[in-house]
Design an enzyme around this catalytic site. Sequence first.
Site, PDB file in Angstrom:
ATOM      1  N   CYS A 290       0.877  -1.161   0.000  1.00 52.79           N
ATOM      2  CA  CYS A 290       0.000   0.000   0.000  1.00 52.79           C
ATOM      3  C   CYS A 290       0.913   1.209   0.000  1.00 52.79           C
ATOM      4  CB  CYS A 290      -0.960  -0.022   1.184  1.00 52.79           C
ATOM      5  SG  CYS A 290      -0.152  -0.052   2.797  1.00 52.79           S
ATOM      6  N   LYS A 291       0.531   2.294   0.620  1.00 52.59           N
ATOM      7  CA  LYS A 291       1.392   3.482   0.612  1.00 52.59           C
ATOM      8  C   LYS A 291       2.678   3.240   1.384  1.00 52.59           C
ATOM      9  CE  LYS A 291       1.446   8.373   1.946  1.00 52.59           C
ATOM     10  NZ  LYS A 291       0.665   9.503   2.512  1.00 52.59           N
TER      11      LYS A 291
END
Length: 588
Positions: free
Chosen positions: A479-480
């Site tokens: 994800c981020k």
Amino acid sequence: MEVTDPDGTGAWYDVITFGAPADHHQAFKHGGLKRLMSKHRKYSSASYLQDQSSRARQLLSTVSQLQPHVFGLSEELLSVSSELNTARLQEALEPLTQQIGQLVHALKDELVKSALIAIHGQSSAHFSCSHVHSNGHFCDNSPTSDRLSLGQQEVHRRDEEYDEDEWDIAWANVATSLSCIIAMADRLKGQDLCPHKQQETPGSTASPSSSSWQEQLLPLVVTLRDCVREAVTKAQAAMTFVVLQHAVVLTVDQGPAQMVLRRHAVFSQAISALVCGFALKLYSSLDDHDFLQQLHTVGVLAQFESLLSIYGDEEGMLEDMEVGVADLSQVAFTVTEAETDREDDLLPTLRGTWYTFVVEMPLPAEMFRSLPQQLRDGCLIRVHPVVFNIGINQQQSVAERFGDTSLQDRLNHQNCERLRGYCETLRDSLPHLTCLQPLSNMLSSLDHCVASRKRKNVELLWTAAMVCRQVGGVRLTSCKSAKDRTAMSVTLEQCVLLRDRHTLRDFNTALDCMRRSRQSWGQMLSCYARSGFTVSGFDHSARPSTLSVSWMSLRRRHVYPVTVLLVTSHLLVLWLLLSLVTLLPKDQ
């Protein structure tokens, strides 16, 4: 994750998590790589796609290797003809036929023909719109050709008269020359088998001489060489044109140097994660003969699972990630034998240039000798990367209601087709693999998930993960920052594996236990220990630290009643008050 069944058998499940490969330093004010590249690509008048440039490099390498082989084998054929031995002549002719077949197959690529047409088209356009003065300056829009020199007029005339079938004739001449050599060899063998027929022919000798065989084969071999040289020269010019045009697009037409730096920054992160995943997969599958055969025959699948939202900066991160993952298709692995068993000698190394990177994976001598011969010979293992994205946070909800999710829809659709293409290639190349049987239903389910417009459709990620594991691919989740959302996905995936492959009954309890301590891996280890899970270390030189999941602990419910928690908190407050009351008189 190591899972041990009650009968003593077990299984390994590798988990690779990493932050989204993106250039966070340059930020995402103007979008990510995909958007920036599309803005500048439209200004390019003649450009080739990345896969076309890669194919051109491969063709250049192929024809450059085959040409000297063909010339050497033709020399050997002439030398063998002096022995007047039909068996030896046939033995020398077979490898030549095989090499010519490979060369013709490479030359028949439509990319060569289209590039030659583009080259002649640009040359024709150049002469039709300009001429050169004696001082070396160009004068555009010349209406007549009488100002051109005779040599320039001849070149111009040939360019205008260029026939699209000219290239087909060039590579066909190579095959025709070989056919003439084969026919002559058959005739010579027939003469050798029937020498009495030669005596009946006026002017013929009683037996064929070595000079007669060579004299009859020599002009045909010379013709073959000339045809090969002409076809290879044209193919090399065409493929060099494609590579240079693509390089121009990358360095000039795509924008400033900052874009190149951005692409390199993204690629470095993506390839680092890929090397980690491939190393884990290779070490855990050394006893899997089908997987090793799949590596040198088709290549390895790398499936990236992304949980980024299509909103704000994360949209730019996904645009960076899309390009970075696509660039991994130009990476190849090769397995080498390590000099020693020391850790420094077992580290992977990177060599090559952009689009031709090769990662060398050294193995200990004992492991290396157990590999198939193709891998020991240095066969390149191609990478087939795919990426699927489903946003799951609050920003994704905003994007689905008020924004645009076309980036995610397009990305999932394209990579679904690439995944299907890899599976079809695997089925055509290795139809005996048992893992191919349920693939049709899985791919149909994946198509249905991609076509549906369901919000936060995490079933798409589950199905893609099932396909990847079925074909022995490498899975990477991000994800981020590879923390909260990634941990949620990983723990869910682990529980699904326990349920589907190891008959886990209490799914929710196991999932809650894994997700306790706020998805921090360091805190999760201590949570496992407190909950009854056994945490076992492992030899770091062979495999990373792992979790040994106890089946009995999964069946227990670690639920603390609210009354106990309330009583515990009240007792803590009471203890603090009593401590203060005891300490205050002592101070006075």
